[in-house]
Design an enzyme around this catalytic site. Sequence first.
Site, PDB file in Angstrom:
ATOM      1  CG  HIS A 173     -57.962  18.214   1.501  1.00  0.00           C
ATOM      2  ND1 HIS A 173     -57.569  16.961   1.909  1.00  0.00           N
ATOM      3  CD2 HIS A 173     -56.969  19.045   1.867  1.00  0.00           C
ATOM      4  CE1 HIS A 173     -56.387  17.039   2.508  1.00  0.00           C
ATOM      5  NE2 HIS A 173     -56.013  18.303   2.494  1.00  0.00           N
ATOM      6  CG  HIS A 186     -47.984  21.872   3.387  1.00  0.00           C
ATOM      7  ND1 HIS A 186     -48.698  21.485   2.271  1.00  0.00           N
ATOM      8  CD2 HIS A 186     -48.897  22.058   4.368  1.00  0.00           C
ATOM      9  CE1 HIS A 186     -49.987  21.445   2.570  1.00  0.00           C
ATOM     10  NE2 HIS A 186     -50.134  21.786   3.837  1.00  0.00           N
ATOM     11  CD  GLU A 241     -49.704  18.917   5.762  1.00  0.00           C
ATOM     12  OE1 GLU A 241     -50.410  18.850   6.785  1.00  0.00           O
ATOM     13  OE2 GLU A 241     -50.184  18.813   4.609  1.00  0.00           O
ATOM     14  CD  GLU A 242     -51.965  18.244   1.675  1.00  0.00           C
ATOM     15  OE1 GLU A 242     -52.592  17.388   2.328  1.00  0.00           O
ATOM     16  OE2 GLU A 242     -52.310  19.432   1.610  1.00  0.00           O
ATOM     17  CG  ASP A 263     -54.170  22.427   2.980  1.00  0.00           C
ATOM     18  OD1 ASP A 263     -53.061  22.610   3.495  1.00  0.00           O
ATOM     19  OD2 ASP A 263     -54.810  21.367   3.085  1.00  0.00           O
ATOM     20  CG  ASP A 304     -51.477  23.549   7.033  1.00  0.00           C
ATOM     21  OD1 ASP A 304     -52.157  23.892   6.048  1.00  0.00           O
ATOM     22  OD2 ASP A 304     -50.901  22.449   7.118  1.00  0.00           O
TER      23      ASP A 304
END
Length: 348
Positions: free
Chosen positions: A326, A74, A225-226, A191, A246
Site C-alpha cells: 500500500h 484484482h 477488492e480494495e 497489489d 494476491d
Amino acid sequence: MEKLSLGKYTDFIVDKTVTLLNIDSPTGYTEAAAAWVKSEFESLGFSTQVTNKGGILVELGGTDKKDGLLLEAHADTLGGMVAEVKENGRLRLTNLGGMNPNNAETENVRVVTKFNGVYEGTFQLCNASIHVNGEYNDIKRGWDTCEVVLDEDVKNKEDVEKLGIAVGDIVCFEPNVRVTRSGYIKSRFLDDKLSVGILLGLAKYIRDEHITPKRALYAHITVFEEVGHGGAGNVPEGCTEAISVDMGCVGTGLQCTERQVSICAKDSGGPYSYPVVKALIQAARDSGADHAVDVYPHYGSDVEATLDAGHDLRHGLIGAGVYASHGYERSHRDGAENTLRLLIAYAL
C-alpha cells in the site's frame, strides 16, 4: 517433478504487468483497465464475460465441471476522490481503499473529471514550503492536512469549478513503474496488478502447451477488492474451490521475500482451508517453487469476500512477495515466476 523452464513466461508477465500498472484504475474507475484485461485474455484465445460489477470472468478450460477451481485477482487499486474544492483553489481528498497520505505526499496525481477531461496536480502537505512552515516536521499527515495543488492557474474555488472539477471526481496517483536490471519490479499498485499479469502468464502457458486442465478452471479479475466486495459474486456453477492470487506479505516477523511465492495460512479473517494450504505447500515442493508459509497480521482477500457472500467453497491465498504494501511497493520477477510455477503444479 522436473523443474519447468518458465523464463519466457516470466518475461511476458513482467511486460503485461508494466502495461497494466500504467493504466489508472482506482476502485470505482476501472473500465479502461478491465477492457485491457478482457482484450488480453481474448487475444490468448479464451472466452471472457464482463460482470455487472465490471470485473472480467475468464474460462480457462477443463474437463471436470463439478469440481471447478476459481482463481481471483484484482485490477482495482488505491486512489482518491475529491471531497471538497477549497476556497484557496486546492482540493481536499477522501481515500479510495487504503491509500495512505503518509506515503502519498509529494506524489503526482491526475484528477479525472466527470465531463471535462483530466487535470494534473501534486498531493502536498498544506503550506508545504519548509522555508515558510516552521511546523513542517511536526504536522501529522492526513486527508485534512494534505491537499492537491493543481497544475493550473487557479486562485480560488470559482477558478477550479470553471475547469469542471467537482466533488466526486476521481484522483489517480502516479504509479512510478520501474523494472531494474537485477529483476526487481517497483511501483505503486503491484497489489494486485502483478497477480493479474501472473494469471495472464498462466493463460499463455495453457495455450502454448495445449493443456486442458483436469478441473474446470476460471479466472475472475475483480474490480472492488480494495473496498472489500470484489469477490462477493460471480462464482461459476460447479466451483468447489477458490484461490485468491494476491500480493504476498513481506515484513518483520514473516518469512517471505520478494523472490518467493507466499502461501498464506491465516490472515485477519481467520485460517484458510487447511487441506488447501497443505496441497499448495506440497505442490510448491513438488514443482521446485521457492515458497514461504506465513500468517498475515493485517490482511483481507477477495476469496474471503466470496465466502462472506455465502458461497460454499474451499479457499486459499497465494501471491508473489511484495514489500512496502500500500506504498511504493517492490517485488521481483522470481516471485512472479515462483507463483506461476505453483499455479501450474496446483491447477493444471
